[in-house]
Design an enzyme around this catalytic site. Structure first.
Site, PDB file in Angstrom:
ATOM      1  N   LYS A  22      90.350-125.865  36.234  1.00  0.00           N
ATOM      2  CA  LYS A  22      90.535-125.981  37.684  1.00  0.00           C
ATOM      3  C   LYS A  22      89.176-126.018  38.381  1.00  0.00           C
ATOM      4  O   LYS A  22      88.918-126.880  39.214  1.00  0.00           O
ATOM      5  CB  LYS A  22      91.320-124.769  38.188  1.00  0.00           C
ATOM      6  N   ASN A  23      88.288-125.091  37.997  1.00  0.00           N
ATOM      7  CA  ASN A  23      87.027-124.962  38.735  1.00  0.00           C
ATOM      8  C   ASN A  23      86.020-126.049  38.395  1.00  0.00           C
ATOM      9  O   ASN A  23      85.032-126.220  39.093  1.00  0.00           O
ATOM     10  CB  ASN A  23      86.434-123.563  38.500  1.00  0.00           C
ATOM     11  N   CYS A 118      88.542-114.484  52.019  1.00  0.00           N
ATOM     12  CA  CYS A 118      89.799-114.541  51.252  1.00  0.00           C
ATOM     13  C   CYS A 118      90.046-113.133  50.727  1.00  0.00           C
ATOM     14  O   CYS A 118      89.275-112.213  50.983  1.00  0.00           O
ATOM     15  CB  CYS A 118      89.694-115.553  50.119  1.00  0.00           C
ATOM     16  N   ARG A 123      83.046-113.945  51.049  1.00  0.00           N
ATOM     17  CA  ARG A 123      82.705-115.242  50.444  1.00  0.00           C
ATOM     18  C   ARG A 123      82.067-116.205  51.449  1.00  0.00           C
ATOM     19  O   ARG A 123      82.577-117.278  51.731  1.00  0.00           O
ATOM     20  CB  ARG A 123      83.943-115.839  49.794  1.00  0.00           C
ATOM     21  N   ASP A 309      86.280-113.846  36.679  1.00  0.00           N
ATOM     22  CA  ASP A 309      87.639-114.397  36.737  1.00  0.00           C
ATOM     23  C   ASP A 309      88.516-113.906  35.592  1.00  0.00           C
ATOM     24  O   ASP A 309      89.703-114.222  35.555  1.00  0.00           O
ATOM     25  CB  ASP A 309      87.603-115.935  36.718  1.00  0.00           C
ATOM     26  N   ARG A 401      98.355-121.767  41.686  1.00  0.00           N
ATOM     27  CA  ARG A 401      97.082-122.405  42.045  1.00  0.00           C
ATOM     28  C   ARG A 401      96.227-122.632  40.795  1.00  0.00           C
ATOM     29  O   ARG A 401      95.419-123.543  40.750  1.00  0.00           O
ATOM     30  CB  ARG A 401      96.302-121.519  43.023  1.00  0.00           C
TER      31      ARG A 401
HETATM   32  C1  EPZ Z   1      83.439-119.953  42.055  1.00  0.00           C
HETATM   33  O1  EPZ Z   1      83.573-119.454  43.370  1.00  0.00           O
HETATM   34  C2  EPZ Z   1      84.839-120.007  41.475  1.00  0.00           C
HETATM   35  N1  EPZ Z   1      85.668-120.915  42.284  1.00  0.00           N
HETATM   36  C3  EPZ Z   1      85.453-118.614  41.471  1.00  0.00           C
HETATM   37  O2  EPZ Z   1      86.718-118.701  40.839  1.00  0.00           O
HETATM   38  C4  EPZ Z   1      84.559-117.691  40.644  1.00  0.00           C
HETATM   39  O3  EPZ Z   1      85.083-116.379  40.700  1.00  0.00           O
HETATM   40  C5  EPZ Z   1      83.138-117.711  41.211  1.00  0.00           C
HETATM   41  O4  EPZ Z   1      82.636-119.064  41.242  1.00  0.00           O
HETATM   42  C6  EPZ Z   1      82.174-116.866  40.381  1.00  0.00           C
HETATM   43  O5  EPZ Z   1      82.169-117.336  39.056  1.00  0.00           O
HETATM   44  C7  EPZ Z   1      85.560-122.241  42.110  1.00  0.00           C
HETATM   45  O6  EPZ Z   1      84.788-122.718  41.287  1.00  0.00           O
HETATM   46  C8  EPZ Z   1      86.448-123.101  42.962  1.00  0.00           C
HETATM   47  P1  EPZ Z   1      79.935-117.922  44.014  1.00  0.00           P
HETATM   48  P2  EPZ Z   1      82.302-119.487  44.389  1.00  0.00           P
HETATM   49  O7  EPZ Z   1      79.345-118.822  45.052  1.00  0.00           O
HETATM   50  O8  EPZ Z   1      81.501-120.690  44.120  1.00  0.00           O
HETATM   51  C9  EPZ Z   1      78.528-114.746  47.271  1.00  0.00           C
HETATM   52  C10 EPZ Z   1      89.023-118.382  40.582  1.00  0.00           C
HETATM   53  O9  EPZ Z   1      89.675-117.350  40.373  1.00  0.00           O
HETATM   54  N2  EPZ Z   1      78.056-115.922  48.026  1.00  0.00           N
HETATM   55  O10 EPZ Z   1      79.358-117.937  42.633  1.00  0.00           O
HETATM   56  O11 EPZ Z   1      82.835-119.252  45.744  1.00  0.00           O
HETATM   57  C11 EPZ Z   1      80.046-114.735  47.111  1.00  0.00           C
HETATM   58  O12 EPZ Z   1      80.656-114.141  48.233  1.00  0.00           O
HETATM   59  C12 EPZ Z   1      87.895-118.377  41.600  1.00  0.00           C
HETATM   60  O13 EPZ Z   1      89.203-119.475  39.976  1.00  0.00           O
HETATM   61  C13 EPZ Z   1      77.326-115.713  49.198  1.00  0.00           C
HETATM   62  O14 EPZ Z   1      77.095-114.577  49.608  1.00  0.00           O
HETATM   63  O15 EPZ Z   1      81.502-118.191  43.897  1.00  0.00           O
HETATM   64  C14 EPZ Z   1      80.237-113.919  45.854  1.00  0.00           C
HETATM   65  O16 EPZ Z   1      80.185-112.539  46.188  1.00  0.00           O
HETATM   66  C15 EPZ Z   1      87.806-117.063  42.340  1.00  0.00           C
HETATM   67  N3  EPZ Z   1      76.879-116.797  49.890  1.00  0.00           N
HETATM   68  C16 EPZ Z   1      79.013-114.296  45.001  1.00  0.00           C
HETATM   69  O17 EPZ Z   1      78.051-114.833  45.922  1.00  0.00           O
HETATM   70  C17 EPZ Z   1      77.102-118.081  49.453  1.00  0.00           C
HETATM   71  O18 EPZ Z   1      76.651-119.040  50.121  1.00  0.00           O
HETATM   72  C18 EPZ Z   1      79.288-115.368  43.939  1.00  0.00           C
HETATM   73  O19 EPZ Z   1      79.950-116.424  44.596  1.00  0.00           O
HETATM   74  C19 EPZ Z   1      77.849-118.266  48.259  1.00  0.00           C
HETATM   75  C20 EPZ Z   1      78.298-117.177  47.555  1.00  0.00           C
END
Ligand code: EPZ
Length: 422
Positions: A22-23, A118, A123, A309, A401
């Site tokens: 998915k991701n 969310c 996020r 995840d 999802r």
């Molecule tokens: C991706 O989310 C995945 N989603 C998530 O999977 C996964 O948990 C996550 O990466 C971590 O591996 C998709 O790929 C669609 P991050 P993403 O940016 O990109 C903070 C699932 O269950 N952050 O690596 O949103 C953020 O809040 C989902 O399939 C900022 O602060 O994750 C988090 O605490 C859930 N500012 C941390 O960094 C930003 O601009 C890591 O987030 C971006 C992120």
């Protein structure tokens, strides 16, 4: 809203086909916006998130045809006549932010609603926005939307050092950099297999990328990209989830398409807990080494560490382990919402901030529980399959999802599971 009923039914045995990720698919699909040539994805997962990304791309003017029962996505962005990603779609679907980079790179302007938080955390997308500003974009936040413009209609290459690892920000910057003028270097980039898969697909389209899978990715911008056909990489989170079935219920399950390289840290943790994982020519075969798994501690980290995840699913296993385990969630600030639901099933869990201490019990008891987010929902299914009696998991739209044909796949290994439509 549908619910799912599961009944503990002893050991599970058989094979489960693992779908495309998915991701990975959610970041590969926006890549169609970077080219006027067709981009076709094969091995695509059949999930509601994919359908939502399809709607979003179509709302921008892209053509997206789902073929072969959803396994193939034939896309073409010959024309893009709308550059606004609307709040109505973005608010329920955070991955929408991944169209911002490609729209900016293609036409030099875009308006994308801020995604909002969310269940698992605030996020924010500040790292995405800072990356585009480094590449020369002018951004204005107005009425909940990001209004982005690249002066002269084109982004320029930049050196971007992320203060901490972000999968989405790495993906958005990588997508945008392929068409920027000059060279972009992403430092402290995410190393997830989904990033590698995106880079391989973009290279097939003519992008010039080096270093994907390491912390430094270098992209030499080109003037245009062509089309490609690309198979979506296997879903390592679905894989890890189903590897836990024989661990929590007993029996032997072979996950078709699984590869150790996708789940290294996770498989090591399972081995430490007393679960054997063997790579076969078809995938990964998983069995318990003896009657009951033993407690292990878990810390979630960016790849190649233990994936956040899979934290909820691992907690379900450790609820039945011999001993006490401590799980530390370092990626999201609120990702233990499955814990109180597991406690309803007899689990012994204490949550303090980013730590959850789990004292294993011999047997969980079936109960009515509620899914709160995608991975929590499947954690409750796992617990229900191992529990005495019946478990009803409500709000399973979360499950749909990220897990295709979940009843069919679980019935294939002997699980007693059915969907109850409300
Ligand atoms: C991706 O989310 C995945 N989603 C998530 O999977 C996964 O948990 C996550 O990466 C971590 O591996 C998709 O790929 C669609 P991050 P993403 O940016 O990109 C903070 C699932 O269950 N952050 O690596 O949103 C953020 O809040 C989902 O399939 C900022 O602060 O994750 C988090 O605490 C859930 N500012 C941390 O960094 C930003 O601009 C890591 O987030 C971006 C992120």
């Amino acid at each position: 809203m549908d619910s799912i009923l599961v009944k503990g039914n002893g050991p599970l045995n058989g094979v489960i086909p693992i779908a495309g990720a998915k991701n990975a698919c959610l970041t590969l699909m926006p890549a169609t916006l970077l080219s006027e040539e067709p981009l076709t994805l094969t091995n695509a997962p059949r999930l509601s998130d994919i359908a939502t990304m399809t709607q979003l791309l179509q709302s921008l003017g892209a053509e997206v045809a789902s073929m072969q029962n959803g396994l193939v996505l034939a896309m073409s962005s010959h024309k893009v006549d709308n550059h606004t990603a609307d709040y109505e779609i973005v608010r329920k679907f955070r991955a929408s932010i991944l169209v911002l980079g490609p729209l900016l790179a293609r036409d030099g302007h875009a308006i994308v609603s801020l995604p909002g938080g969310c269940a698992i955390g605030a996020r924010p997308v500040d790292l995405h926005l800072k990356a585009f500003e480094s590449m020369g974009a002018e951004l204005e936040l107005r009425d909940g939307y990001v209004h982005a413009k690249a002066p002269g209609g084109r982004l320029r290459g930049a050196i971007i050092e992320f203060p901490f690892v972000s999968v989405g920000a790495t993906e958005n910057a990588l997508l945008a950099a392929t068409l920027a003028k000059g060279t972009t270097v992403l430092k402290n980039a995410a190393r997830e297999p989904e990033i590698v898969d995106l880079a391989v697909c973009l290279r097939r389209m003519g992008a010039q990328i080096d270093g994907e899978g390491t912390s430094t990715i270098t992209i030499q911008g080109v003037d245009r990209l062509g089309g490609a056909t690309h198979p979506v990489v296997t879903d390592r989170i679905e894989l890890g989830t189903y590897m836990l079935l024989p661990a929590i219920c007993g029996g032997e399950v072979e996950c078709l398409g699984g590869k150790m390289s996708l789940v290294g840290a996770f498989a090591e943790k399972l081995d430490a807990a007393g679960v054997s994982v063997v790579e076969t020519e078809r995938g990964l075969k998983v069995t318990r080494k003896n009657g009951r798994v033993n407690a292990v501690d878990v810390v979630t980290e960016p790849f190649p560490g233990f994936p956040t995840d899979l934290q909820a699913q691992m907690m379900a296993l450790l609820c039945t382990a011999d001993g006490t385990s401590v799980l530390e969630e370092t990626i999201f600030e609120n990702r233990f919402m499955h814990a109180p639901e597991l406690v309803r099933m007899g689990a012994k869990i204490d949550v303090h901030g980013g730590h959850a201490t789990v004292t294993g019990v011999e047997k969980l008891r079936g109960a009515r529980v509620m899914a709160t987010d995608l991975r929590a929902s499947v954690s409750l299914i796992l617990a229900g399959l191992a529990a005495e009696g019946e478990t009803v998991v409500s709000r399973v739209y979360h499950l749909d999802r990220g897990y295709e044909r979940v009843e069919e796949k679980l019935r294939g290994v002997g699980a007693l599971i059915e969907r109850i439509s409300a």
